[in-house]
Scaffold this motif. Structure first.
Motif, PDB file in Angstrom:
ATOM      1  N   LEU A  48       0.828  -1.203   0.000  1.00 37.00           N
ATOM      2  CA  LEU A  48       0.000   0.000   0.000  1.00 37.00           C
ATOM      3  C   LEU A  48       0.862   1.252   0.000  1.00 37.00           C
ATOM      4  CD1 LEU A  48      -2.716  -1.083   2.581  1.00 37.00           C
ATOM      5  CD2 LEU A  48      -2.798  -1.231   0.088  1.00 37.00           C
ATOM      6  N   ASP A  49       0.331   2.323  -0.569  1.00 42.29           N
ATOM      7  CA  ASP A  49       1.012   3.607  -0.617  1.00 42.29           C
ATOM      8  C   ASP A  49       1.158   4.173   0.792  1.00 42.29           C
ATOM      9  OD1 ASP A  49       2.183   5.886  -1.653  1.00 42.29           O
ATOM     10  OD2 ASP A  49       0.369   6.667  -2.584  1.00 42.29           O
ATOM     11  N   ASP A  50       1.971   5.198   0.913  1.00 41.05           N
ATOM     12  CA  ASP A  50       2.193   5.896   2.175  1.00 41.05           C
ATOM     13  C   ASP A  50       0.846   6.286   2.788  1.00 41.05           C
ATOM     14  OD1 ASP A  50       2.443   8.195   3.959  1.00 41.05           O
ATOM     15  OD2 ASP A  50       4.532   8.283   3.316  1.00 41.05           O
ATOM     16  N   PRO A  51       0.614   5.986   4.070  1.00 37.67           N
ATOM     17  CA  PRO A  51      -0.669   6.315   4.701  1.00 37.67           C
ATOM     18  C   PRO A  51      -1.006   7.797   4.637  1.00 37.67           C
ATOM     19  CG  PRO A  51       0.705   5.055   6.216  1.00 37.67           C
ATOM     20  CD  PRO A  51       1.526   5.314   4.991  1.00 37.67           C
ATOM     21  N   GLY A  52      -0.004   8.639   4.582  1.00 37.53           N
ATOM     22  CA  GLY A  52      -0.242  10.075   4.496  1.00 37.53           C
ATOM     23  C   GLY A  52      -0.914  10.489   3.191  1.00 37.53           C
ATOM     24  N   GLN A  53      -0.905   9.608   2.203  1.00 37.21           N
ATOM     25  CA  GLN A  53      -1.534   9.895   0.918  1.00 37.21           C
ATOM     26  C   GLN A  53      -3.000   9.450   0.877  1.00 37.21           C
ATOM     27  OE1 GLN A  53       0.149  11.698  -1.399  1.00 37.21           O
ATOM     28  NE2 GLN A  53       1.657  11.767   0.241  1.00 37.21           N
ATOM     29  N   GLY A  54      -3.448   8.757   1.909  1.00 35.44           N
ATOM     30  CA  GLY A  54      -4.813   8.245   1.935  1.00 35.44           C
ATOM     31  C   GLY A  54      -5.776   9.189   2.616  1.00 35.44           C
ATOM     32  N   VAL A  55      -7.019   8.809   2.625  1.00 31.72           N
ATOM     33  CA  VAL A  55      -8.055   9.527   3.350  1.00 31.72           C
ATOM     34  C   VAL A  55      -8.823   8.525   4.197  1.00 31.72           C
ATOM     35  CG1 VAL A  55      -8.324  11.323   1.596  1.00 31.72           C
ATOM     36  CG2 VAL A  55      -9.802   9.331   1.531  1.00 31.72           C
ATOM     37  N   VAL A  56      -9.537   9.043   5.182  1.00 30.32           N
ATOM     38  CA  VAL A  56     -10.385   8.225   6.035  1.00 30.32           C
ATOM     39  C   VAL A  56     -11.809   8.726   5.879  1.00 30.32           C
ATOM     40  CG1 VAL A  56     -10.922   7.598   8.426  1.00 30.32           C
ATOM     41  CG2 VAL A  56      -8.544   7.787   7.694  1.00 30.32           C
TER      42      VAL A  56
END
Length: 128
Positions: A48-56
């Motif tokens: 998975l990509d860096d968590p900072g690039q995701g949204v919740v």
């Protein structure tokens, strides 16, 4: 045969340790994937990509609230997964014990529910 997910869980510290020698980690991971392919148990493997690039998307309130990742108070983050098709949970656990991981990482082993396991009387009638 049953499908199992081996979910890689790490922290900022374990992710940094992994990145410190990424070339060796990638070589070891490629060999692990080859071993699973030879054993004909691997269905899929993704990081998975860096968590900072995701949204919740949070459903705690009346309307879904979308915020930038990572996940607030969470200390462990999913980093990727392997999906296997194996005979038993114990076999999935044995593969999980072989995952190339740095000290402090965790691998969560979860069986994938089959479509026919939907509770009787549900509107989906076995369709997920």
């Amino acid at each position: 045969m049953s499908k199992y997910l081996l979910i890689m869980r790490g922290t900022d510290e374990t992710n940094a340790a992994m990145m410190a020698d990424i070339d060796e980690m990638m070589a070891t991971t490629r060999q692990f994937i080859e071993d699973m392919m030879k054993a004909e148990v691997l269905i899929a493997a993704e990081g998975l990509d860096d968590p900072g690039q995701g949204v919740v998307v949070d459903f705690s309130g009346e309307a879904p609230l979308v915020t930038d990742g990572p996940y607030g108070e969470t200390r462990e983050l999913f980093g990727g997964y392997f999906m296997l098709d194996v005979a038993t949970k114990q076999e999935a656990v044995e593969w999980a014990k072989r995952v190339p991981a740095v000290r402090g990482s965790k691998i969560e082993v979860r069986r994938v529910a089959e479509a026919d396991e939907v509770p009787p009387g549900s509107e989906s009638n076995g369709q997920i």
